[in-house]
Write an enzyme that holds these catalytic residues in place. Structure first.
Site, mmCIF file in Angstrom:
data_model
loop_
_atom_site.group_PDB
_atom_site.id
_atom_site.type_symbol
_atom_site.label_atom_id
_atom_site.label_comp_id
_atom_site.label_asym_id
_atom_site.label_seq_id
_atom_site.Cartn_x
_atom_site.Cartn_y
_atom_site.Cartn_z
ATOM 1 N N ASP A 255 0.861 -1.173 0.000
ATOM 2 C CA ASP A 255 0.000 0.000 0.000
ATOM 3 C C ASP A 255 0.908 1.237 0.000
ATOM 4 O OD1 ASP A 255 -2.179 1.619 -0.123
ATOM 5 O OD2 ASP A 255 -3.220 0.741 1.568
HETATM 6 C C1 BGC Z 1 -5.071 3.216 0.092
HETATM 7 C C2 BGC Z 1 -5.248 2.211 -1.012
HETATM 8 C C3 BGC Z 1 -5.120 2.903 -2.348
HETATM 9 C C4 BGC Z 1 -3.777 3.598 -2.410
HETATM 10 C C5 BGC Z 1 -3.508 4.272 -3.729
HETATM 11 C C6 BGC Z 1 -3.834 4.057 -0.086
HETATM 12 O O1 BGC Z 1 -3.765 5.082 0.829
HETATM 13 O O2 BGC Z 1 -5.048 2.532 1.330
HETATM 14 O O3 BGC Z 1 -6.488 1.576 -0.897
HETATM 15 O O4 BGC Z 1 -5.276 1.976 -3.391
HETATM 16 O O5 BGC Z 1 -3.724 4.558 -1.388
HETATM 17 O O6 BGC Z 1 -4.279 5.388 -3.917
#
Ligand code: BGC
Length: 709
Positions: A255
């Site tokens: 993530d």
């Molecule tokens: C979130 C993810 C997301 C990623 C990219 C993160 O902060 O937890 O779900 O896909 O950002 O935007």
């Protein structure tokens, strides 16, 4: 071909393929990086996210293809969560439709639009089971139930990926967030998770396992720790379970800076160690953290990370690019023609309206006040969400333009019901303590025959980093409702929100309540369809509505405890609130009535390898045609580990004309009764079971059967 390409690559180029940076046209996390374009040109980044649009993605792709030594195409990702430009209901809302075909279609349309604008990869579906409505990200998933969540996950993956990833209108899906992100303590986002392995395997992992079996292309790790180890460094999750037990062949992305955050978690001293831990555990791609970018070459040179490990991750990522057809034509998803013809089409908006109305849950309807009759009435539409467009599209609304939303006021006005007069007053803001607009609202309501109150949350009160410690209506909206209530007019509440809310006062006092969540661009027309009876509501709650925040976590498939609720003081209960929810999982009313009878089993004994046929008679005993979600639950009466009081195992959405009766059948097999045993093996246990069928998780017909070996 991929292996020969890997042979040609320098270590830096390999690490480039494991590196994912955000562009600067959307912001979805705490950090930005200057110079990502130069990094593309230098072959030091293999994937970009938060970039879309044919012109822009072509520009980026050209940098990779035309200016780098090996010309390896970029992979372009984005959070296409509930629509790309045509915005559909938030995922929790769609789950309330229990309509898997509609959810697949919504994901299919999202993939069609996203791919037309250059995207190859969505960070969806979020398949975290979520039982704590304080956690804002409950909005992004399918709610509290593992079985429903699994079915929804499969429908969405199918919608995004289709049958053929090389088709230009399909994109890679991403099962996220692996794992147990929804179990964060106290519902506070990014907080510690500490659950048993039984709970992990029984409740949180099944949607992920099913996603692997359905060939989901990618996985994303979660921010949380579990068993004392952050998920992005968890060999147990990423290697032992995902690769060795489940044989996942796609690639794993971290993530947003979650590799870096292992330093803050306190399991590594610095970023270099974090990188070593992540790549060794099995994270193939580093999202935005630049940890692999900065440290992986040295880690390999110093012998701390085997180059074979790096090669393996590179191979997985190149394979994904290959499956998309990017090596044949890196620009095949970038198509100005498709961008013009296949985005925000009338057909897509129609589909968005259709699933929006299917997602609405009728929570209360005293004296059949809804649907509104056709005789001319004066309707007062009041509330901060009555003429709003901005909140309607919910959180994570990708490239959706909120100005293209149709508000509830517009939806009612455009419904063609000209015999009604519609008055409007805002009444208050979503989260305000000033009562300055109350009087105007009260005066408006005084002139009306019926009042519709549009109340709820702002879009960004749910989603990421949007936990709440109370889940009441924010600000003074309830005070406004109480003032209007004093007028004694028939009152309908239309709720818009991204999570269950505690609404006991409304439940006791207003005539009718429609839970509409955030329904997307077509919210207004969809709600108007239900209010005027052009659509008979059929949604059922995918998540329990508690009476108060102190009951949380409250979910239907709880365990029994040794002292189940009884009159006796020394039993499991509160002094100040019943154990029951305000509205249970699976609950939702219709404008018609459904009567269940004649639950029959083909046999009271289920033999190994065999199945039992169950049937019930479902009658539409009211006056309107409608859909009913028939739900089947089972309970294992005695297990070698304690079992939930009931578990959803199947459902069917049935359409019946008024007066019509239909036999609805299900089959139960041994595998439906399996669970993780005391020794963590997965099997069913011989013994007595109960089976329940009905229209929600509480009002059920029941029968017994036995599983014999
Ligand atoms: C979130 C993810 C997301 C990623 C990219 C993160 O902060 O937890 O779900 O896909 O950002 O935007």
């Amino acid at each position: 071909m991929i292996d020969s390409l890997i042979n040609e690559m320098t270590l830096e180029e390999k690490v480039g393929q494991l590196t994912l940076f955000t562009s600067d046209i959307d912001i979805t996390g705490p950090s930005m990086r200057e110079g990502y374009k130069e990094d593309i040109q230098a072959g030091r980044v293999g994937a970009i996210f938060n970039a879309y649009g044919a012109a822009f993605t072509r520009q980026l792709q050209q940098l990779a293809v035309e200016e780098t030594r090996l010309g390896i195409p970029l992979l372009l990702g984005y959070d296409v969560i509930h629509g790309f430009k045509t915005i559909f209901p938030i995922p929790l809302a769609e789950a309330a439709s229990w309509d898997l075909a509609a959810m697949e279609k919504s994901a299919r349309i999202a993939a069609t639009e996203a791919s037309a604008e250059g995207l190859h990869w969505t960070y969806a579906p979020m398949i975290d089971v979520a039982r704590d409505p304080r956690w804002g990200r409950i909005a992004e998933g399918a709610g509290e139930d593992t079985y429903l969540g699994t079915q929804v996950a499969l429908a969405r993956i199918k919608g995004f990926q289709g049958d053929d990833l090389s088709a230009v209108n399909t994109i890679l899906a991403c099962a996220k967030h692996y794992a147990a992100y929804g179990a964060s303590q106290a519902g506070r986002d990014y907080n510690t998770v500490d659950i048993s392995e039984l709970e992990l395997r029984d409740t949180y992992l099944p949607p992920f396992k099913a996603a692997v079996n359905a060939s989901v292309a990618t996985f994303m790790t979660s921010f949380n720790e579990i068993f004392g180890v952050p998920a992005s460094g968890s060999e147990f999750l990423l290697s032992d379970i995902l690769r060795d037990e489940w044989n996942f062949e796609g690639f794993v992305v971290s993530d947003y800076t979650s590799i870096n955050e292992m330093v803050a978690h306190g399991v590594v001293a610095d970023l270099k160690d974090a990188g070593q831990m992540a790549i060794t555990a099995g994270v193939d791609m580093d999202m935005q953290g630049a940890v692999y970018y900065e440290y992986l070459p040295d880690l390999v040179k110093e012998g701390k990370v085997d180059v074979a490990t790096v090669n393996q991750s590179v191979r997985r990522i190149l394979e994904a690019k290959y499956r998309l057809g990017l090596f044949d034509n890196p620009y095949r998803y970038i198509d100005q023609q498709r961008e013009q013809n296949e985005v925000m089409t009338n057909e897509h908006l129609e589909a968005a309206r259709d699933i929006a109305r299917k997602s609405i849950v009728l929570l209360k309807n005293e004296n059949d006040i809804l649907p509104l009759k056709n005789e001319g009435q004066t309707i007062a539409l009041i509330g901060p969400l009555a003429d709003d467009k901005k909140e309607l599209i919910g959180s994570w609304s990708a490239a959706g333009d909120w100005e293209k939303s149709v508000s509830l006021l517009e939806g009612l006005q455009q419904s063609g019901r000209n015999q009604h007069e519609i008055l409007y007053a805002k009444g208050t803001n979503i989260n305000d303590d000033s009562t300055q607009y109350f009087q105007e609202a009260i005066k408006t309501a005084e002139r009306a025959d019926v009042v519709i109150l549009a109340l709820g949350e702002a879009a960004l009160m749910s989603g990421e980093a949007a936990s709440r410690s109370t889940i009441d209506l924010p600000g003074n909206q309830l005070d406004l409702a109480k003032e209007i209530h004093k007028l004694g007019k028939p009152t309908i509440v239309v709720l818009m929100n991204g999570r269950p809310l505690t609404i006991s006062w409304l439940d006791e006092n207003v005539d009718s309540i429609l839970e509409t969540w955030f329904l997307g661009h077509q919210a207004g027309p969809a709600i108007a369809d239900v209010i005027f009876g052009d659509y008979n509501p059929s949604g059922k709650l995918p998540v329990t509505f508690p009476r108060n925040v102190g009951q949380i976590p409250l979910y239907y498939n709880q365990k029994m405890t040794g002292r189940p609720l009884a009159e006796n003081k020394y039993t499991s209960k509160y002094l100040d609130v019943p154990n029951t929810p305000l509205y249970p999982f699976g609950y939702g009313l219709s404008y018609t009535d459904f009567t269940y009878s004649d639950l029959r089993l083909s046999s009271k004994v289920l033999l190994q390898q065999d199945s039992i046929k169950l049937s019930i008679k479902l009658q539409n005993s009211g006056n309107l045609a409608g859909h009913e979600v028939v739900q089947l639950y089972i309970r294992d009466l005695v297990g070698n580990v304690t079992r939930p009081v009931k578990e959803l195992k199947a459902f069917k959405k049935i359409y019946l004309e008024a007066g019509q009766t239909q036999e609805v059948t299900f089959y139960i097999k041994q595998e439906d009764l399996a669970f993780y045993q005391r020794d963590l093996s997965y099997d069913a246990e011989a013994g007595q079971f109960k089976v329940f069928i009905g229209g929600n998780s509480i009002d059920l017909l029941e029968e017994n059967f036995a599983l014999n070996y």
